[in-house]
Design an enzyme around this catalytic site. Structure first.
Site, mmCIF file in Angstrom:
data_model
loop_
_atom_site.group_PDB
_atom_site.id
_atom_site.type_symbol
_atom_site.label_atom_id
_atom_site.label_comp_id
_atom_site.label_asym_id
_atom_site.label_seq_id
_atom_site.Cartn_x
_atom_site.Cartn_y
_atom_site.Cartn_z
ATOM 1 N N ARG A 203 46.073 38.294 42.055
ATOM 2 C CA ARG A 203 47.128 39.050 41.913
ATOM 3 C C ARG A 203 48.186 39.057 41.465
ATOM 4 N NH1 ARG A 203 43.253 40.846 44.604
ATOM 5 N NH2 ARG A 203 43.228 42.254 46.402
ATOM 6 N N GLU B 214 51.688 46.971 40.648
ATOM 7 C CA GLU B 214 50.569 48.096 40.773
ATOM 8 C C GLU B 214 50.577 49.603 40.506
ATOM 9 O OE1 GLU B 214 46.571 46.226 40.824
ATOM 10 O OE2 GLU B 214 46.899 44.328 40.252
ATOM 11 N N HIS C 226 42.756 45.977 36.790
ATOM 12 C CA HIS C 226 41.988 45.678 38.144
ATOM 13 C C HIS C 226 40.780 46.590 38.249
ATOM 14 C CE1 HIS C 226 44.055 44.331 42.008
ATOM 15 N NE2 HIS C 226 42.635 43.974 41.696
HETATM 16 C C1 GLV Z 1 39.456 42.966 44.437
HETATM 17 O O1 GLV Z 1 40.694 42.982 43.812
HETATM 18 C C2 GLV Z 1 39.476 42.372 45.134
HETATM 19 O O2 GLV Z 1 40.501 42.001 45.789
HETATM 20 O O3 GLV Z 1 38.435 42.842 46.053
#
Ligand code: GLV
Length: 327
Positions: free
Chosen positions: A242, A271, A289
């Site tokens: 993250r 984001e 991401h």
């Molecule tokens: C993606 O970032 C997830 O947590 O699956």
């Protein structure tokens, strides 16, 4: 008598097979892309629904959960669930599910891909060629870091951290790790991984440092100015966890000042915003991401989230739903 179908909100389009599967069970609404990234929009609608299948970009706050008076279950289309106020959900009796396991291999592949691209400067080299600068083979052009015998430090040695470790081991890297709790000795020896208790000590010894931990109070801005100063100058940083595990302003400065040699970031603090100083930082790859973005994995994620919703609404026992997050 016809039983009323439960109402399910999927906050934005996901693989069609999953939507179809849920439609056989409930009355499904699919939101427009991005619509429910706004808490206000979610607050307006949530009361109508028995179940929420949401993206990691959807803020499932205490206010949303309180407004969702019919809500029985929230299933996150992700393994990380820092977007959901778990304490509030549990105190309101709302079950929460995430999607572990199904995305592990896709994320392991992706982390390895980022490492290879970053260490061998693939982005810069391709840009160089496209800009018409390639005028013949050069002995000194685009020299990168060879992975063999280098130390890969992994912060967060859960499923994804281990999947990355396995791949990196095949490239001849030494694996060091920090985790909330040390792995058992069998797992450590299977991974050939050395535990380093202090994250700063891990930073000092890592040629490549990878963040694979959840975002929690204790990992928020774990990588800050001081942490970065402890990394070797030639070190590379990879983040597929993250964004807020890193203090982005501090990292941007460190990259501009050559405190470390480069970074590959798949996630950001705010984001879809990206810190403007990161956009101009040298040797930096910025990705939208996409660590779990394969056809197969996104379908598996959807099905796992959908099954948790169906199981909860059918009254299945909590301990028969493996991906429920326990209070
Ligand atoms: C993606 O970032 C997830 O947590 O699956």
């Amino acid at each position: 008598m016809n039983k009323k179908k439960p109402k399910i909100l999927i906050t934005e389009p996901i693989p069609e097979t999953v939507i179809k599967h849920l439609r056989e069970f409930g009355d499904v609404t699919v939101g427009e892309k991005g619509l429910f990234q706004s808490e206000e929009n979610l607050l307006e609608e949530i009361e109508k629904f028995d179940a929420l299948l949401c993206m990691l970009s959807v803020p499932v706050s205490e206010s949303v959960l309180k407004k969702g008076t019919n809500l029985k279950v929230v299933a996150n289309f992700a393994v990380g669930y820092d977007n959901i106020d778990i304490t509030a959900a549990h105190s309101l009796g709302i079950k929460v599910a995430n999607t572990p396991d199904v995305l592990t291999e896709a994320c392991g592949d992706y982390a390895m891909g980022l490492l290879l691209a970053l260490s061998r400067k693939l982005k810069e080299a391709e840009k160089y060629l496209r800009n018409g600068n390639f005028d013949g083979w050069e002995p000194l052009g685009f020299l990168g870091m060879e992975l063999r015998d280098r130390n890969l430090g992994i912060i967060g040695m859960g499923r994804i951290g281990q999947a990355f470790a396995n791949r990196a081991k095949a490239f001849g890297m030494n694996i060091l790790y920090h985790n909330r709790s040390r792995l058992d000795l069998n797992t450590e020896s299977r991974l050939d991984a050395k535990y380093i208790k202090d994250p700063i000590k891990l930073a000092e010894q890592s040629d490549v440092l990878s963040l694979n931990c959840p975002l929690t109070e204790s990992t928020f801005h774990l990588v800050d100015t001081d942490f970065l100063k402890h990394m070797p100058e030639h070190a590379l940083l990879i983040n597929i966890s993250r964004g807020a595990v890193i203090d982005e302003a501090a990292l941007a400065e460190a990259l501009h000042d050559n405190v470390i040699a480069g970074a590959a970031l798949d996630v950001f603090e705010k984001e879809p915003g990206v810190h403007p100083r990161l956009l101009s930082a040298p040797n930096t790859m910025l990705l939208p991401h996409i660590a779990s973005a394969t056809h197969r994995t996104r379908e598996d994620i959807g099905m796992l989230a959908a099954e948790a919703i169906i199981s909860v609404l059918n009254g299945k026992d909590d301990n028969e739903i493996p991906n429920l997050i326990t209070p």
